[in-house]
Design a protein around this motif. Structure first.
Motif, PDB file in Angstrom:
ATOM      1  N   ALA A 225       0.820  -1.210   0.000  1.00  0.00           N
ATOM      2  CA  ALA A 225       0.000   0.000   0.000  1.00  0.00           C
ATOM      3  C   ALA A 225       0.858   1.265   0.000  1.00  0.00           C
ATOM      4  O   ALA A 225       0.480   2.287  -0.584  1.00  0.00           O
ATOM      5  CB  ALA A 225      -0.939   0.010   1.216  1.00  0.00           C
ATOM      6  N   ASP A 226       2.019   1.180   0.661  1.00  0.00           N
ATOM      7  CA  ASP A 226       2.907   2.341   0.778  1.00  0.00           C
ATOM      8  C   ASP A 226       3.960   2.414  -0.326  1.00  0.00           C
ATOM      9  O   ASP A 226       4.791   3.305  -0.313  1.00  0.00           O
ATOM     10  CB  ASP A 226       3.633   2.307   2.128  1.00  0.00           C
ATOM     11  CG  ASP A 226       2.690   2.460   3.312  1.00  0.00           C
ATOM     12  OD1 ASP A 226       1.560   2.936   3.105  1.00  0.00           O
ATOM     13  OD2 ASP A 226       3.085   2.094   4.437  1.00  0.00           O
ATOM     14  N   ARG A 227       3.937   1.494  -1.254  1.00  0.00           N
ATOM     15  CA  ARG A 227       5.009   1.397  -2.255  1.00  0.00           C
ATOM     16  C   ARG A 227       4.962   2.580  -3.210  1.00  0.00           C
ATOM     17  O   ARG A 227       4.171   2.603  -4.153  1.00  0.00           O
ATOM     18  CB  ARG A 227       4.913   0.079  -3.015  1.00  0.00           C
ATOM     19  CG  ARG A 227       6.095  -0.190  -3.946  1.00  0.00           C
ATOM     20  CD  ARG A 227       5.945  -1.539  -4.628  1.00  0.00           C
ATOM     21  NE  ARG A 227       6.166  -2.646  -3.714  1.00  0.00           N
ATOM     22  CZ  ARG A 227       5.751  -3.898  -3.924  1.00  0.00           C
ATOM     23  NH1 ARG A 227       5.073  -4.184  -5.021  1.00  0.00           N
ATOM     24  NH2 ARG A 227       6.010  -4.842  -3.045  1.00  0.00           N
ATOM     25  N   ASP A 228       5.818   3.555  -2.958  1.00  0.00           N
ATOM     26  CA  ASP A 228       5.872   4.750  -3.799  1.00  0.00           C
ATOM     27  C   ASP A 228       7.265   4.970  -4.389  1.00  0.00           C
ATOM     28  O   ASP A 228       7.542   6.020  -4.975  1.00  0.00           O
ATOM     29  CB  ASP A 228       5.465   5.989  -2.990  1.00  0.00           C
ATOM     30  CG  ASP A 228       6.358   6.213  -1.776  1.00  0.00           C
ATOM     31  OD1 ASP A 228       7.281   5.390  -1.537  1.00  0.00           O
ATOM     32  OD2 ASP A 228       6.118   7.194  -1.066  1.00  0.00           O
ATOM     33  N   TRP A 229       8.129   3.959  -4.257  1.00  0.00           N
ATOM     34  CA  TRP A 229       9.515   4.141  -4.664  1.00  0.00           C
ATOM     35  C   TRP A 229       9.772   3.764  -6.121  1.00  0.00           C
ATOM     36  O   TRP A 229      10.773   4.190  -6.683  1.00  0.00           O
ATOM     37  CB  TRP A 229      10.440   3.334  -3.753  1.00  0.00           C
ATOM     38  CG  TRP A 229      10.070   1.897  -3.563  1.00  0.00           C
ATOM     39  CD1 TRP A 229       9.310   1.376  -2.552  1.00  0.00           C
ATOM     40  CD2 TRP A 229      10.442   0.775  -4.385  1.00  0.00           C
ATOM     41  NE1 TRP A 229       9.181   0.013  -2.697  1.00  0.00           N
ATOM     42  CE2 TRP A 229       9.873  -0.385  -3.814  1.00  0.00           C
ATOM     43  CE3 TRP A 229      11.212   0.648  -5.541  1.00  0.00           C
ATOM     44  CZ2 TRP A 229      10.038  -1.657  -4.360  1.00  0.00           C
ATOM     45  CZ3 TRP A 229      11.378  -0.611  -6.096  1.00  0.00           C
ATOM     46  CH2 TRP A 229      10.791  -1.748  -5.491  1.00  0.00           C
TER      47      TRP A 229
END
Length: 233
Positions: A225-229
């Protein structure tokens, strides 16, 4: 199989296969967790399963730094880190003497066996300590499957995962360009490392039969869900 990152290779285009070890080939993570909890407690700190699984793939010294940060402590010195890891290793060895060595993850090992049978170059790229990694691989009966094992300790300081070096070095040692390799991983740090090496990266946690514990599932769902890289690499 679930791909992480933009790179996808057809099976026929994959010239080399590179596997992480802890949490990918061998189910070490649940067995490692109690030693982290107990040694953190010796330092009057907490270590939760969420924090632990979020650290999957990091060099051990960096995991210690994460534990101190999670507990709002000052960054530990190299001496403190060394002492922490010595105590953690002792605690893990006591635990393994009772519970036995961690089992292999058969759904991933099956892939490695097929790669070996096909005669393709195959390697490991791990953040683990070589003696521990080789011991676990021996007891899981998979040491003979791999042409080379590259550990973070083989690299210059500061070049462990999520830097690409361990995967690039593993590819070099099996004589395959990184862009023609498929990497198998179980954690965000490892995904970043292999994606940065420009490999086709597989998330093994979605394979049928993978031992997904409740703590690991929670961490996985949060990380995804937090994967923004990915756009930043």
């Amino acid at each position: 199989m679930t791909t992480v990152g933009p790179k996808v290779l057809a099976d026929a285009d994959v010239k080399g296969h590179i596997f992480d070890v802890d949490g990918t080939l061998i189910d070490t993570m649940p067995g490692f967790l109690p030693s982290w909890i107990s040694v953190a407690a010796e330092h009057d700190m907490n270590m939760t399963s969420d924090v632990f699984y979020a650290c999957a793939g990091l060099p051990l010294a960096d995991v210690v730094r994460r534990v101190f940060s999670f507990n709002d402590r000052e960054p530990p010195s190299d001496t403190v880190i060394h002492d922490f890891l010595v105590r953690k290793r002792a605690a893990r060895e006591v635990s393994e003497a009772t519970a036995g060595h961690p089992p292999g993850i058969e759904c991933v090992i099956d892939i490695a066996r097929r790669v070996k049978a096909a005669g393709l170059p195959i390697a490991c790229a791990t953040s683990g300590l070589r003696d521990v990694v080789e011991l676990h691989m021996k007891h899981a009966g998979i040491a003979e499957l791999f042409d080379v094992v590259v550990c973070v300790g083989d690299l210059p300081p500061g070049r462990g995962k999520p830097e690409p070096d361990v995967y690039v070095e593993a590819a070099r040692q099996i004589g395959v360009h990184p862009t023609a390799c498929r990497a198998y991983e179980d954690g965000e740090t490892g995904f970043k490392s292999a994606v940065r090496a420009d490999m086709h990266v597989i998330d093994v946690r979605d394979l049928q039969g993978y031992p997904l514990t409740p703590g690991l599932r929670t961490a996985m769902e949060q990380q995804r869900a937090d994967r923004d890289w990915l756009p930043l690499l």
